[in-house]
Design a protein around this motif. Structure first.
Motif, PDB file in Angstrom:
ATOM      1  N   SER A   1       8.630  21.891 -67.195  1.00 13.70           N
ATOM      2  CA  SER A   1       7.360  21.383 -66.675  1.00 13.70           C
ATOM      3  C   SER A   1       7.486  19.949 -66.174  1.00 13.70           C
ATOM      4  N   TRP A   2       6.665  19.627 -65.169  1.00 15.27           N
ATOM      5  CA  TRP A   2       6.653  18.291 -64.565  1.00 15.27           C
ATOM      6  C   TRP A   2       5.264  17.679 -64.652  1.00 15.27           C
ATOM      7  N   GLY A   3       5.228  16.379 -64.755  1.00 15.13           N
ATOM      8  CA  GLY A   3       3.984  15.653 -64.614  1.00 15.13           C
ATOM      9  C   GLY A   3       3.629  15.497 -63.150  1.00 15.13           C
ATOM     10  N   GLN A   4       2.472  14.915 -62.885  1.00 18.83           N
ATOM     11  CA  GLN A   4       1.985  14.793 -61.523  1.00 18.83           C
ATOM     12  C   GLN A   4       2.623  13.613 -60.784  1.00 18.83           C
ATOM     13  N   GLY A   5       3.293  12.770 -61.505  1.00 19.28           N
ATOM     14  CA  GLY A   5       3.945  11.602 -60.913  1.00 19.28           C
ATOM     15  C   GLY A   5       3.058  10.374 -60.972  1.00 19.28           C
ATOM     16  N   ILE A   6       3.693   9.229 -61.154  1.00 20.76           N
ATOM     17  CA  ILE A   6       2.944   7.977 -61.221  1.00 20.76           C
ATOM     18  C   ILE A   6       3.704   6.925 -60.415  1.00 20.76           C
TER      19      ILE A   6
END
Length: 123
Positions: free
Chosen positions: A112-117
């Motif tokens: 899984s990946w986060g949405q990015g920051i």
């Protein structure tokens, strides 16, 4: 479903510091390796650092000596402490985690990946 939520990015001057956090939640039994990746404009996504469930870390050459990855298993959270930031560190930073099925590891894993920051380092 597993969710990753990043926080702590922003704008900083060269030489400054930022601490990124990523909280993992959702339908899972355990969290394996957690990591931070980054993608600069026009570039491929690249590994910054990762950390195993047992605490073993692995870092890109560009991160060694400046960035430190850690995790708090009780909080399902990983951190990336970034010091001595340079303009070339400017990128969108993504959190990544491998989690096991809620029924246990032998029933499979999820990536899984986060949405990015975004992190912007000004010169």
């Amino acid at each position: 479903q597993v969710q990753l939520v990043e926080s702590g990015g922003g704008l900083v001057q060269a030489g400054g510091s930022l601490r990124l956090s990523c909280v993992v939640s959702g339908n899972m039994l355990s969290i394996g390796t957690m990591g931070w990746y980054r993608q600069a404009p026009g570039m491929q996504r690249e590994l910054v650092a990762d950390i195993s469930s047992g605490g073993r870390t692995n870092s890109a050459a560009s991160a060694k000596g400046r960035f430190t990855i850690s995790r708090d298993n009780a909080k399902n959270t990983t951190y990336l402490q970034m010091n001595s930031l340079k303009p070339e560190d400017t990128a969108v930073y993504y959190c990544h985690a491998i989690t096991s099925s809620p029924l246990g590891p032998k029933f499979g894993f999820e990536s899984s990946w986060g949405q990015g920051i975004p992190v912007t380092v000004s010169s």
